[in-house]
Design an enzyme around this catalytic site. Structure first.
Site, PDB file in Angstrom:
ATOM      1  N   GLU A 136      14.465 -15.487   0.353  1.00  0.00           N
ATOM      2  CA  GLU A 136      14.813 -16.601   1.238  1.00  0.00           C
ATOM      3  C   GLU A 136      13.822 -17.749   1.052  1.00  0.00           C
ATOM      4  OE1 GLU A 136      14.625 -15.047   5.198  1.00  0.00           O
ATOM      5  OE2 GLU A 136      16.305 -13.665   4.850  1.00  0.00           O
ATOM      6  N   ASP A 159       0.837  -1.201   0.000  1.00  0.00           N
ATOM      7  CA  ASP A 159       0.000   0.000   0.000  1.00  0.00           C
ATOM      8  C   ASP A 159       0.879   1.261   0.000  1.00  0.00           C
ATOM      9  OD1 ASP A 159      -2.859   0.877   0.439  1.00  0.00           O
ATOM     10  OD2 ASP A 159      -1.944   1.884   2.148  1.00  0.00           O
TER      11      ASP A 159
HETATM   12  C1  GLC Z   1      -4.189   2.962  -0.639  1.00  0.00           C
HETATM   13  C2  GLC Z   1      -5.435   2.109  -0.585  1.00  0.00           C
HETATM   14  C3  GLC Z   1      -6.580   2.950  -0.144  1.00  0.00           C
HETATM   15  C4  GLC Z   1      -6.262   3.537   1.220  1.00  0.00           C
HETATM   16  C5  GLC Z   1      -4.940   4.291   1.207  1.00  0.00           C
HETATM   17  C6  GLC Z   1      -4.456   4.593   2.597  1.00  0.00           C
HETATM   18  O1  GLC Z   1      -4.271   3.930  -1.625  1.00  0.00           O
HETATM   19  O2  GLC Z   1      -5.665   1.500  -1.826  1.00  0.00           O
HETATM   20  O3  GLC Z   1      -7.770   2.216  -0.089  1.00  0.00           O
HETATM   21  O4  GLC Z   1      -7.285   4.408   1.600  1.00  0.00           O
HETATM   22  O5  GLC Z   1      -3.938   3.533   0.609  1.00  0.00           O
HETATM   23  O6  GLC Z   1      -4.028   3.410   3.225  1.00  0.00           O
END
Ligand code: GLC
Length: 508
Positions: A290, A241
């Protein structure tokens, strides 16, 4: 989910999705040659069809209105029938749901409302039995404010080691009552929040998502532990993310919002797409390698296409999302440019291209394609987030041509599934689902709705629970009212209806 700029990732050889075929040494990247299993076949992720499950809206086995892990396990037959190679699960970790689970309170557990670690193991075993790999979401830019570390940081006070895992600063002005800078959160509103003792913490997303300090060795070590924890449980890969935001240069004096906006994003920007973030991913790559086969990763990195190969490099995460189709209209010229550019980028990285038409952050593409193009700015990007005006009007303006949107969505699906590279499909895409506009304000959940009210209605409309049956409570999603309301029209698109109809999107 920051506003996209221009992202692309490269593509290698043309293979049917999900098929493994012999590769020559010339085609093999350094990463692949590290894998004993790759001597005969290309790694699965290069040409995979990956199906994104948004767990709280997929299937509810325990009847509490929230989708759960046993719900996913109960639908493994359906997933296998789709012919996919892998599922990617959006966060299922303990969370207060301030941001749909992207506010993680514990990275190494399952939200009790969604099940247990034993349920997770059973799900992985069931998916693996059907030849489906499992990718989980890792959220490293921020924790939840309910994470033990943040609670400790609040209790420990200013100057403490516990606060150093996050970004705490004193405020400006008399009594430090002004935030340290005028920066804005990506969800709208100020990016700093004050705590009881007067200090402020940085949150680039919701207030409940304090940014971590990636200069802290403890933070780095803990994420390695998390990657090992899930890899040891049989997880095959990770979706990272906001991969472009972890490391920051917060040397004082901090720049103003205007100064930040004027700075080039070339690896030296204080907040985004910094070159030093790749030190983190180089360490993660060593951990991934790993394992046999090496664990995979795909970066959610909203960066200029010229910088995508850094994320997709075999020494880094190995693959990155190409989000350009999320912003394109259904237009041959735009599609051609995106495909051509991404194929050209292939030459610059040992990775494979990815294709994304929808995900949990955007208006579903059947709906985008049934609405007029929002118009383009000088940079070629949509002048407004595609579909946002329609959502703000409650789904009335401009008029949505549902049939045209669906025809185009079906054509686009065939198109991307025929391209070289990995296709990431969002749950409901196989049903040709439209975005849901009819969600009463009182039932909305997305923080962007609350922080940008009137301007952005948020992402709940693509997160409405799936319809499994034409009738019944929550159209077969579960036995209780679903956590987001389903409109009456959804039942006509249910899985059982489409399974019986040879002309349906699902059968296609
Ligand atoms: C990413 C995710 C989104 C979230 C953001 C903050 O963009 O896809 O859904 O709100 O990160 O974590």
């Amino acid at each position: 989910m920051p506003p996209p700029t221009d992202l692309a990732s490269p593509a290698p050889h043309h293979l049917p999705k999900g098929k493994t075929v012999p590769v020559t040494n010339a085609q093999r990247t350094p990463t692949e040659s590290l894998s004993p299993a790759s001597d005969q076949v290309a790694p699965w992720w290069r040409q995979a069809a990956v199906y994104q499950v948004y767990p709280r809206s997929f299937a509810d086995a325990n009847g509490d209105g929230l989708g759960d892990i046993p719900g996913i396990t109960s639908r493994v037959g359906y997933l296998a029938g789709l012919g996919i190679d892998a599922v990617w699960l959006s966060p299922f970790y303990p969370s207060e749901l301030a941001d749909g689970g992207y506010d993680v309170a514990d990275y190494r557990d399952v939200d009790p409302r969604l099940g247990t670690l034993a349920d997770f193991d059973a799900m992985v075993a069931a998916l693996h039995d059907r030849g489906i790999k499992v990718v989980v979401d890792i959220v490293p830019n921020h924790t939840s404010n309910r994470h033990a570390w943040f609670e400790e940081a609040i209790a420990a006070g200013r100057g403490s080691a516990a606060r150093d895992r996050y970004v705490f600063r004193d405020g400006r002005g008399p009594d430090g009552a002004e935030p340290p800078t005028d920066w804005e959160s990506l969800f709208g509103g100020p990016a700093w929040e004050r705590v009881a003792d007067g200090q402020w913490y940085l949150h680039n997303f919701a207030v409940e998502q304090p940014d971590l300090n990636w200069h802290s060795p403890e933070v780095r070590a803990d994420f390695v532990r998390t990657l090992r924890f899930w890899s040891d449980r049989g997880v095959d890969g990770f979706r990272i993310d906001v991969a472009h935001m972890l490391t920051k240069d917060l040397t004082e004096p901090l720049p103003s919002r205007a100064e930040l906006a004027a700075m080039p994003i070339d690896g030296t920007h204080p907040l985004v797409d910094r070159d030093d973030v790749h030190e983190v991913y180089a360490e993660w790559r060593r951990v991934f390698n790993e394992y046999d086969p090496p664990r995979t990763a795909v970066a959610e990195a909203w960066v200029d296409s010229s910088r995508v190969p850094l994320y997709a490099s075999p020494e880094g995460l190995g693959q990155a999302f190409n989000f350009e189709l999320l912003e394109a209209d259904f237009d041959p010229g735009q599609f051609r440019r995106i495909v051509t550019d991404n194929l050209a980028l292939a030459a610059r990285s040992g990775s494979s291209t990815t294709w994304v038409l929808s995900n949990h952050d955007v208006v579903r593409h059947a709906t985008r394609y049934g609405l007029p193009d929002p118009g383009r700015g000088p940079d070629g990007r949509p002048a407004r987030k595609h579909g946002s005006d329609w959502l703000l009007s409650g789904g009335t303006e401009p008029a949505l041509d549902r049939a045209r949107g669906l025809r185009r969505a079906r054509a686009a699906a065939l198109f991307v599934l025929g391209l070289p590279g990995a296709a990431y499909l969002y749950q409901g895409e196989e049903l040709g689902l439209h975005e849901v506009a009819e969600i009463p304000d009182a039932q909305r959940q997305d923080p962007t709705f609350f922080r940008r009210r009137g301007e952005d209605i948020g992402r709940d409309g693509c997160r409405v629970p799936l319809p499994w049956t034409a009738s019944g409570t929550s159209f077969g999603f579960g036995s209780a009212d679903p956590h987001l309301p389903q409109p009456a029209w959804l039942g006509a698109h249910a899985v059982d209806v489409q399974e019986r109809d040879p002309q349906s999107t699902l059968r296609l």
